[in-house]
Design a protein around this motif. Structure first.
Motif, PDB file in Angstrom:
ATOM      1  N   GLY A   1     -25.498  58.857 -17.390  1.00 15.67           N
ATOM      2  CA  GLY A   1     -25.658  58.525 -15.980  1.00 15.67           C
ATOM      3  C   GLY A   1     -26.853  59.235 -15.367  1.00 15.67           C
ATOM      4  O   GLY A   1     -27.967  59.186 -15.864  1.00 15.67           O
ATOM      5  N   GLN A   2     -26.614  59.950 -14.295  1.00  9.93           N
ATOM      6  CA  GLN A   2     -27.675  60.644 -13.572  1.00  9.93           C
ATOM      7  C   GLN A   2     -27.752  62.128 -13.933  1.00  9.93           C
ATOM      8  O   GLN A   2     -28.480  62.889 -13.299  1.00  9.93           O
ATOM      9  CB  GLN A   2     -27.445  60.494 -12.048  1.00  9.93           C
ATOM     10  N   ASP A   3     -26.988  62.544 -14.937  1.00 13.00           N
ATOM     11  CA  ASP A   3     -27.012  63.955 -15.319  1.00 13.00           C
ATOM     12  C   ASP A   3     -28.378  64.354 -15.858  1.00 13.00           C
ATOM     13  O   ASP A   3     -29.092  63.554 -16.458  1.00 13.00           O
ATOM     14  CB  ASP A   3     -25.954  64.239 -16.389  1.00 13.00           C
ATOM     15  N   LYS A   4     -28.720  65.600 -15.662  1.00  9.05           N
ATOM     16  CA  LYS A   4     -29.939  66.156 -16.243  1.00  9.05           C
ATOM     17  C   LYS A   4     -29.566  66.981 -17.472  1.00  9.05           C
ATOM     18  O   LYS A   4     -28.473  67.547 -17.541  1.00  9.05           O
ATOM     19  CB  LYS A   4     -30.658  67.044 -15.217  1.00  9.05           C
ATOM     20  N   PRO A   5     -30.455  67.068 -18.465  1.00  9.91           N
ATOM     21  CA  PRO A   5     -30.142  67.874 -19.653  1.00  9.91           C
ATOM     22  C   PRO A   5     -29.869  69.320 -19.257  1.00  9.91           C
ATOM     23  O   PRO A   5     -30.607  69.914 -18.476  1.00  9.91           O
ATOM     24  CB  PRO A   5     -31.421  67.767 -20.496  1.00  9.91           C
ATOM     25  N   ARG A   6     -28.803  69.860 -19.796  1.00 14.85           N
ATOM     26  CA  ARG A   6     -28.493  71.261 -19.542  1.00 14.85           C
ATOM     27  C   ARG A   6     -27.900  71.883 -20.792  1.00 14.85           C
ATOM     28  O   ARG A   6     -27.237  71.217 -21.588  1.00 14.85           O
ATOM     29  CB  ARG A   6     -27.543  71.425 -18.352  1.00 14.85           C
ATOM     30  N   GLN A   7     -28.164  73.144 -20.948  1.00 24.78           N
ATOM     31  CA  GLN A   7     -27.759  73.856 -22.156  1.00 24.78           C
ATOM     32  C   GLN A   7     -26.247  73.996 -22.230  1.00 24.78           C
ATOM     33  O   GLN A   7     -25.572  74.193 -21.219  1.00 24.78           O
ATOM     34  CB  GLN A   7     -28.407  75.238 -22.170  1.00 24.78           C
ATOM     35  N   PHE A   8     -25.718  73.879 -23.440  1.00 24.87           N
ATOM     36  CA  PHE A   8     -24.292  74.061 -23.664  1.00 24.87           C
ATOM     37  C   PHE A   8     -23.935  75.523 -23.409  1.00 24.87           C
ATOM     38  O   PHE A   8     -24.609  76.434 -23.886  1.00 24.87           O
ATOM     39  CB  PHE A   8     -23.953  73.666 -25.110  1.00 24.87           C
ATOM     40  N   GLU A   9     -22.852  75.761 -22.658  1.00 20.79           N
ATOM     41  CA  GLU A   9     -22.549  77.113 -22.214  1.00 20.79           C
ATOM     42  C   GLU A   9     -21.847  77.977 -23.262  1.00 20.79           C
ATOM     43  O   GLU A   9     -21.983  79.207 -23.259  1.00 20.79           O
ATOM     44  CB  GLU A   9     -21.672  77.067 -20.949  1.00 20.79           C
ATOM     45  N   GLY A  10     -21.106  77.353 -24.165  1.00 21.33           N
ATOM     46  CA  GLY A  10     -20.314  78.142 -25.100  1.00 21.33           C
ATOM     47  C   GLY A  10     -20.971  78.324 -26.455  1.00 21.33           C
ATOM     48  O   GLY A  10     -22.096  77.875 -26.700  1.00 21.33           O
ATOM     49  N   ASP A  11     -20.261  79.020 -27.336  1.00 25.02           N
ATOM     50  CA  ASP A  11     -20.727  79.176 -28.716  1.00 25.02           C
ATOM     51  C   ASP A  11     -20.443  77.896 -29.496  1.00 25.02           C
ATOM     52  O   ASP A  11     -19.430  77.226 -29.265  1.00 25.02           O
ATOM     53  CB  ASP A  11     -20.021  80.350 -29.386  1.00 25.02           C
ATOM     54  N   VAL A  12     -21.333  77.581 -30.428  1.00 27.41           N
ATOM     55  CA  VAL A  12     -21.197  76.364 -31.230  1.00 27.41           C
ATOM     56  C   VAL A  12     -21.217  76.736 -32.711  1.00 27.41           C
ATOM     57  O   VAL A  12     -22.178  77.339 -33.199  1.00 27.41           O
ATOM     58  CB  VAL A  12     -22.329  75.355 -30.942  1.00 27.41           C
ATOM     59  N   GLU A  13     -20.151  76.391 -33.410  1.00 24.70           N
ATOM     60  CA  GLU A  13     -20.099  76.564 -34.861  1.00 24.70           C
ATOM     61  C   GLU A  13     -20.712  75.317 -35.505  1.00 24.70           C
ATOM     62  O   GLU A  13     -20.309  74.194 -35.192  1.00 24.70           O
ATOM     63  CB  GLU A  13     -18.650  76.722 -35.325  1.00 24.70           C
ATOM     64  N   PHE A  14     -21.675  75.517 -36.391  1.00 23.99           N
ATOM     65  CA  PHE A  14     -22.330  74.353 -36.996  1.00 23.99           C
ATOM     66  C   PHE A  14     -22.826  74.691 -38.396  1.00 23.99           C
ATOM     67  O   PHE A  14     -22.915  75.860 -38.784  1.00 23.99           O
ATOM     68  CB  PHE A  14     -23.506  73.896 -36.132  1.00 23.99           C
ATOM     69  N   ASN A  15     -23.151  73.645 -39.148  1.00 19.81           N
ATOM     70  CA  ASN A  15     -23.725  73.788 -40.476  1.00 19.81           C
ATOM     71  C   ASN A  15     -25.180  73.360 -40.430  1.00 19.81           C
ATOM     72  O   ASN A  15     -25.532  72.346 -39.802  1.00 19.81           O
ATOM     73  CB  ASN A  15     -22.980  72.946 -41.509  1.00 19.81           C
ATOM     74  N   LEU A  16     -26.030  74.131 -41.103  1.00 15.51           N
ATOM     75  CA  LEU A  16     -27.446  73.839 -41.174  1.00 15.51           C
ATOM     76  C   LEU A  16     -27.842  73.761 -42.647  1.00 15.51           C
ATOM     77  O   LEU A  16     -27.552  74.661 -43.433  1.00 15.51           O
ATOM     78  CB  LEU A  16     -28.248  74.927 -40.470  1.00 15.51           C
ATOM     79  N   THR A  17     -28.501  72.659 -43.000  1.00 13.95           N
ATOM     80  CA  THR A  17     -28.914  72.447 -44.393  1.00 13.95           C
ATOM     81  C   THR A  17     -30.421  72.305 -44.463  1.00 13.95           C
ATOM     82  O   THR A  17     -31.005  71.499 -43.738  1.00 13.95           O
ATOM     83  CB  THR A  17     -28.261  71.165 -44.974  1.00 13.95           C
ATOM     84  N   TYR A  18     -31.027  73.119 -45.307  1.00 15.56           N
ATOM     85  CA  TYR A  18     -32.464  73.027 -45.565  1.00 15.56           C
ATOM     86  C   TYR A  18     -32.674  72.122 -46.777  1.00 15.56           C
ATOM     87  O   TYR A  18     -32.166  72.404 -47.856  1.00 15.56           O
ATOM     88  CB  TYR A  18     -33.043  74.404 -45.862  1.00 15.56           C
ATOM     89  N   CYS A  19     -33.407  71.037 -46.597  1.00 13.48           N
ATOM     90  CA  CYS A  19     -33.620  70.087 -47.681  1.00 13.48           C
ATOM     91  C   CYS A  19     -35.085  70.028 -48.053  1.00 13.48           C
ATOM     92  O   CYS A  19     -35.956  69.933 -47.194  1.00 13.48           O
ATOM     93  CB  CYS A  19     -33.149  68.685 -47.264  1.00 13.48           C
ATOM     94  N   ASN A  20     -35.340  70.096 -49.348  1.00 17.04           N
ATOM     95  CA  ASN A  20     -36.715  70.068 -49.828  1.00 17.04           C
ATOM     96  C   ASN A  20     -36.753  69.534 -51.252  1.00 17.04           C
ATOM     97  O   ASN A  20     -35.945  69.925 -52.092  1.00 17.04           O
ATOM     98  CB  ASN A  20     -37.312  71.482 -49.789  1.00 17.04           C
ATOM     99  N   LEU A  21     -37.655  68.599 -51.511  1.00 22.96           N
ATOM    100  CA  LEU A  21     -37.780  68.032 -52.849  1.00 22.96           C
ATOM    101  C   LEU A  21     -38.647  68.919 -53.725  1.00 22.96           C
ATOM    102  O   LEU A  21     -39.613  69.498 -53.250  1.00 22.96           O
ATOM    103  CB  LEU A  21     -38.391  66.629 -52.772  1.00 22.96           C
TER     104      LEU A  21
END
Length: 245
Positions: free
Chosen positions: A225-245
């Motif tokens: 809608g009319q919301d503006k981007p704003r940073q997530f306030e809490g902690d976020v658990e996530f997985n990060l994968t580095y990919c390289n051939l």
């Protein structure tokens, strides 16, 4: 993380959309498929994609062949991927001239492409022959769409193999973004693709920026809608994968 991989990812998305709309029956879906095909033509012709794919497939072939007789590698799976690489490379080598030139030489298709660049420019009174085509039986329209896209499918087969190998090359690491922000020094490590995954319950999206020194991940609330981007306030658990051939 580089334009070559981004081009492959864009084409992957476009081919998936083309298949989605081409498999349907309605003329409006087939119009959408045709518009996506024009996008594929433009994206694929922007870079020396064919030679890049051939070189990468050849490099992966040599790398995989060195794994023969390795007890930790399934020989049948290895044979299958090597056969897929050889087939894809052969089809790419058969492609001659500028990618998509056969479409540019089709005056009827180019007239549609030109008119659809104008908002509302593909009405029946603007393109009566296109209106006639849209009233043909669905199977006839589908056959035309498949004929038009067929010369471009060697690209799809080639980048599908490269992206599959690339995505499978990394190992996922678990991290926490404190207050929605995460940074990690990369130490000059070369990465071609970064994968971020998290639980949908967080209802946030990752924004990434990176250079040869550091990787930054910032989680934001989805813009609706009319919301503006704003940073997530809490902690976020996530997985990060580095990919390289």
């Amino acid at each position: 993380m580089n334009e070559r991989i981004r081009t492959m990812l864009r084409l992957e998305d476009l081919f998936a959309r083309f298949d989605h709309f081409a498999d349907k029956q309605e003329s409006h879906d087939h119009h959408a498929a045709l518009m996506v095909m024009f996008e594929i033509m433009e994206v694929a012709s922007r870079a020396d994609l064919k030679s890049d794919l051939i070189q990468e497939l050849e490099r992966q072939k040599h790398t995989l062949e060195a794994l023969r007789n390795n007890p930790q590698i399934a020989e049948d799976a290895l044979d299958q991927i090597l056969n897929d690489i050889e087939h894809a490379s052969a089809k790419l080598l058969e492609m001659v001239g500028r990618i998509g030139q056969y479409l540019r030489d089709n005056e009827w298709l180019m007239s549609i492409k030109q008119r659809t660049s104008i908002p509302g420019g593909a009405c029946e009174f603007d393109l009566p022959s296109y209106y006639y085509w849209q009233r043909k039986p669905a199977d006839a329209r589908q056959a035309d769409l498949r004929d038009w896209i067929a010369p471009l499918t060697p690209l799809q087969d080639g980048f599908a193999i490269v992206l599959h190998l690339l995505r499978d090359s990394g190992k996922a690491m678990h991290y926490t973004a404190r207050n929605g922000v995460f940074q990690q020094m990369s130490g000059g490590k070369i990465v071609q693709l970064l994968k971020v995954s998290l639980e949908e319950s967080y209802a946030c999206v990752p924004e990434l920026s990176a250079n040869k020194y550091a990787i930054n991940v910032r989680f934001t609330h989805p813009v609706t809608g009319q919301d503006k981007p704003r940073q997530f306030e809490g902690d976020v658990e996530f997985n990060l994968t580095y990919c390289n051939l």
